[in-house]
Enzyme design. Structure first.
Site, PDB file in Angstrom:
ATOM      1  N   LYS A   1       0.833  -1.203   0.000  1.00  0.00           N
ATOM      2  CA  LYS A   1       0.000   0.000   0.000  1.00  0.00           C
ATOM      3  C   LYS A   1       0.872   1.258   0.000  1.00  0.00           C
ATOM      4  O   LYS A   1       0.558   2.252  -0.648  1.00  0.00           O
ATOM      5  CB  LYS A   1      -0.934  -0.011   1.204  1.00  0.00           C
ATOM      6  CG  LYS A   1      -2.082  -1.008   1.110  1.00  0.00           C
ATOM      7  CD  LYS A   1      -3.000  -0.868   2.312  1.00  0.00           C
ATOM      8  CE  LYS A   1      -4.254  -1.723   2.160  1.00  0.00           C
ATOM      9  NZ  LYS A   1      -3.966  -3.146   2.150  1.00  0.00           N
TER      10      LYS A   1
ATOM     11  N   GLU B   1      -3.166   6.736   8.189  1.00  0.00           N
ATOM     12  CA  GLU B   1      -3.856   7.753   7.396  1.00  0.00           C
ATOM     13  C   GLU B   1      -4.903   8.459   8.247  1.00  0.00           C
ATOM     14  O   GLU B   1      -5.437   7.885   9.204  1.00  0.00           O
ATOM     15  CB  GLU B   1      -4.562   7.108   6.196  1.00  0.00           C
ATOM     16  CG  GLU B   1      -3.640   6.534   5.164  1.00  0.00           C
ATOM     17  CD  GLU B   1      -4.401   5.931   3.998  1.00  0.00           C
ATOM     18  OE1 GLU B   1      -3.780   5.788   2.935  1.00  0.00           O
ATOM     19  OE2 GLU B   1      -5.589   5.607   4.151  1.00  0.00           O
TER      20      GLU B   1
ATOM     21  N   HIS C   1     -14.472  -3.418   8.663  1.00  0.00           N
ATOM     22  CA  HIS C   1     -13.742  -3.039   7.452  1.00  0.00           C
ATOM     23  C   HIS C   1     -13.834  -4.114   6.362  1.00  0.00           C
ATOM     24  O   HIS C   1     -13.050  -4.115   5.418  1.00  0.00           O
ATOM     25  CB  HIS C   1     -12.273  -2.734   7.758  1.00  0.00           C
ATOM     26  CG  HIS C   1     -12.098  -1.713   8.825  1.00  0.00           C
ATOM     27  ND1 HIS C   1     -12.443  -0.392   8.667  1.00  0.00           N
ATOM     28  CD2 HIS C   1     -11.641  -1.820  10.100  1.00  0.00           C
ATOM     29  CE1 HIS C   1     -12.194   0.276   9.778  1.00  0.00           C
ATOM     30  NE2 HIS C   1     -11.715  -0.567  10.661  1.00  0.00           N
TER      31      HIS C   1
ATOM     32  N   ARG D   1      -6.237  -8.546  -8.805  1.00  0.00           N
ATOM     33  CA  ARG D   1      -6.921  -9.836  -8.944  1.00  0.00           C
ATOM     34  C   ARG D   1      -8.394  -9.582  -9.215  1.00  0.00           C
ATOM     35  O   ARG D   1      -8.852  -8.434  -9.207  1.00  0.00           O
ATOM     36  CB  ARG D   1      -6.786 -10.641  -7.655  1.00  0.00           C
ATOM     37  CG  ARG D   1      -7.253  -9.861  -6.432  1.00  0.00           C
ATOM     38  CD  ARG D   1      -7.285 -10.696  -5.179  1.00  0.00           C
ATOM     39  NE  ARG D   1      -7.454  -9.901  -3.967  1.00  0.00           N
ATOM     40  CZ  ARG D   1      -8.606  -9.392  -3.535  1.00  0.00           C
ATOM     41  NH1 ARG D   1      -9.700  -9.578  -4.250  1.00  0.00           N
ATOM     42  NH2 ARG D   1      -8.661  -8.690  -2.423  1.00  0.00           N
TER      43      ARG D   1
END
Length: 672
Positions: free
Chosen positions: A116, A200, A235, A292
């Site tokens: 990420k 973040e 999440h 994917r």
């Protein structure tokens, strides 16, 4: 085109890939673990090879074993599905080195987007908007906490190598940072073998919108529009839909073009998803790219009339994309609901058990890549990797199926989803079906007031207190029970029809609502009549006549009103499905031996099978109510066992690393 492929996965996605391969005349090879010897994906493939024990690290994550099976069986390519090795760049390289085609992007693309942090750095260079945060390599806890303090809380921690909600924590205040960081890193190393994280700024009421992209080896790259995946728990996605409600043509084009640019920047080939976090004002930020096929790809297929697995196979075989951007159109609206073996009322804890009764919604006629005779996709589709009688084990993801519906517009799709959920019947383990139905019918979702906090924000409506069992539901189960007792024996003393020479047979049946802990049994009086029964619960009564009885299905007249339902008996528990609701009732059989052992209330037990990853207290320690005592890991998610009240830990019964069974006592606890 390939003549034989190996599917390096299990469950629903393995069955999904096999279905398209069969349609295209391609032979399939399944691999399976010892736990999956009788699994559906083994049955639907042309060949199947055992590759190891139940643990994924000894079977589905063993790249060398999978490649060896592909070579031994003459497969020309490997489809990784999603999860497991699907985003493992070393596996993609190993396939190519062995002379096999990896049905996915080049290893270089996976590496570029696999981290990420690296992906965000790449997007920053390409001028794609990013959420403020720290994406660097410094993993020192004090440094990361300082960066979080600078951003301001709430802050989101995410596993750098992760996905699927694993290794992700929302931190509300600085004092909670280090404990959350430690938990996040433990979950990340367990799920991905990499404990690096990024931090973040956590956006308030964001939407999660992703763009399906597809590229070939001829320089073509397109986007197949967007999916809204905002409705999540822990999440992880619960509902997905396409197109995203409220999306303007201009915003769709901007997000689509940004996604294509991201794919081109890494030389992408095949199916991929670029995920964005979007504010309510329409602004959006790059979040990550999944290299994917996604779990939610069926909603894109439903609105575009495509078969994305077929596209994967054709692109991997060197063919150009079947359609160009100007040929892609949106038709109608599709919604996907993930049917999970889990208990929403207990924090969505996974449920383990056998599907002793399974009935799916009717009219499942969707054909991959095709349309119905009327020119529109069929209304209902189910993608599943299990059958009735199969077991949901603790070793893998507890998803039972994906339920996908299509409508001419969102309102029609919502109505069809609610109806399909009403028809879904499962007995043998806890599921989220009733919760999904409440969610679909809730005002916020129906009104498209979407964001990633929708479930938490509307918890009161989505998790209502249990309602008393209705007399019609009790009448259904009572009639099912007494009807099943009728005997065809010629001996009049063996007759169970309730006939008496003088007077009326009257019985009392006792049922307790299984949804209520320690619920007292309710006495239900059943008086036999020549044409039926008089059924009484307290001051309420009804005259019942059996009109039809076919296996589990009954039709009754209750005081002249027709009531239909299904009653499934599972030992001494009766499951009643009627009017879109599911009620489970414990039957107090007077002929059965009582004798369930009392549970030692002083012992805190494991909510499910798993591994102890942290013991936070010692023998003799005083603790306060709500204080975390033990952390368990199951199905790659952490679960914290907290003190039920103020008290003392009398004994710690397991150590870090121990495997524990469902219901095993973890600590002896004395409440103050």
């Amino acid at each position: 085109m390939f003549t034989k492929i190996l599917i390096a996965n299990r469950g629903e996605i393995a069955c999904r890939v096999a279905a398209t391969a069969r349609k295209m005349g391609i032979k399939t090879v399944a691999v399976y673990s010892e736990a999956d010897a009788d699994a559906k994906h083994v049955a639907v493939c042309d060949e199947a090879v055992l590759i190891g024990p139940a643990a994924a690290k000894e079977s589905y994550l063993c790249a060398d074993k999978i490649i060896a099976v592909a070579l031994a069986t003459g497969a020309q390519a490997i489809h990784p599905g999603y999860g497991f090795l699907s985003e493992n760049s070393d596996f993609a390289d190993a396939c190519v080195a062995a002379g096999l085609v990896f049905i996915g992007p080049p290893a270089s693309s996976i590496r570029a987007m696999g981290s990420k942090s690296a992906a965000k750095a790449l997007m920053e260079k390409a001028d794609v908007p990013l959420v403020p945060g720290y994406h660097g390599e410094n993993q020192d806890a004090d440094f990361l906490q300082l960066e979080a303090d600078k951003m301001g809380y709430p802050v989101l921690l995410k596993a750098s190598a992760g996905g699927g909600g694993k290794g992700m924590r929302v931190i509300e205040k600085s004092s909670a940072f280090k404990a959350a960081l430690a938990s996040c890193k433990r979950e990340a190393i367990s799920s991905f073998g990499d404990d690096r994280v990024l931090a973040e700024k956590y956006l308030q009421r964001p939407r999660h919108i992703e763009i399906q992209v597809f590229a070939d080896t001829h320089g073509n790259c397109v986007y197949l529009f967007e999916r809204d995946c905002s409705v999540q728990r822990r999440h992880q996605k619960v509902l997905e839909e396409a197109p995203a409600p409220g999306m303007t043509a201009e915003r769709r084009a901007a997000m689509g073009e940004a996604a294509v640019a991201a794919a081109r920047a890494v030389g992408y080939v095949g199916a991929g998803t670029v995920e964005f976090i979007a504010n309510q004002d329409g602004s959006f930020y790059f979040m990550e790219m999944n290299t994917r096929l996604q779990v939610e790809h069926p909603v894109t297929e439903m609105i575009t009339g495509t078969d994305l697995v077929e596209w994967q196979l054709r692109v991997a075989a060197g063919e150009p994309l079947p359609l160009q951007q100007h040929q892609l159109k949106i038709h109608g609206h599709a919604i996907e609901a993930r049917i999970y073996a889990e208990n929403p009322e207990k924090g969505f804890l996974p449920s383990i058990g056998t599907l002793r009764h399974l009935r799916t919604p009717s009219a499942v006629t969707f054909e991959l890549g095709g349309e119905a005779a009327a020119g529109v996709p069929a209304a209902v589709r189910i993608d599943s990797g299990v059958r009735g009688g199969d077991t949901i084990s603790p070793f893998y993801d507890p998803m039972i199926a994906k339920l996908i519906v299509w409508g001419e517009d969102r309102a029609e799709a919502l109505a069809r989803m609610a109806q399909a959920l009403s028809e879904y019947q499962i007995v043998g383990l806890a599921t989220n079906i009733a919760f999904l139905k409440r969610l679909i019918e809730s005002q916020p979702f129906a009104g498209a007031d979407l964001d990633t906090g929708l479930i938490e924000r509307n918890a009161a409506a989505l998790f209502p207190p249990p309602q008393p069992v209705t007399l019609p539901a009790l009448a259904l189960v009572a009639v099912a029970l007494v009807s099943s007792e009728k005997s065809a024996a010629s001996d009049p003393f063996a007759d169970t029809s309730g006939w008496r020479m003088n007077g009326v047979l009257q019985r009392t049946l006792q049922f307790a609502d299984a949804a209520l802990e320690n619920a007292p049994a309710q006495p239900l009086t059943v008086a036999y009549r020549p044409d039926g029964w008089d059924i009484r619960l307290g001051a309420e009564s009804v005259a019942a006549i059996l009109c039809a009885h076919d296996a589990h299905d009954l039709t009754l007249k209750l005081d002249g009103r027709v009531v239909r339902g299904s009653v499934v008996r599972d030992a001494d528990m009766f499951h009643v499905f009627s009017g879109g609701s599911h009620v489970a009732l414990n039957y107090n059989d007077p002929l059965a031996h009582a004798g369930a052992a009392e549970v030692d209330g002083g012992r805190l037990t494991a909510p499910m099978p798993g591994k102890v990853v942290a013991v936070l207290v010692e023998k003799g320690q005083q603790v306060k109510k709500g204080e975390p005592l033990v952390i368990m890991e199951a199905m790659k998610m952490e679960h914290t066992i907290a003190a039920p009240g103020d008290g003392m830990v009398e004994d710690v019964l397991y150590a870090v690393g121990d495997q524990v069974a469902d219901g095993a006592p973890l600590l002896a606890f004395k409440q103050a």
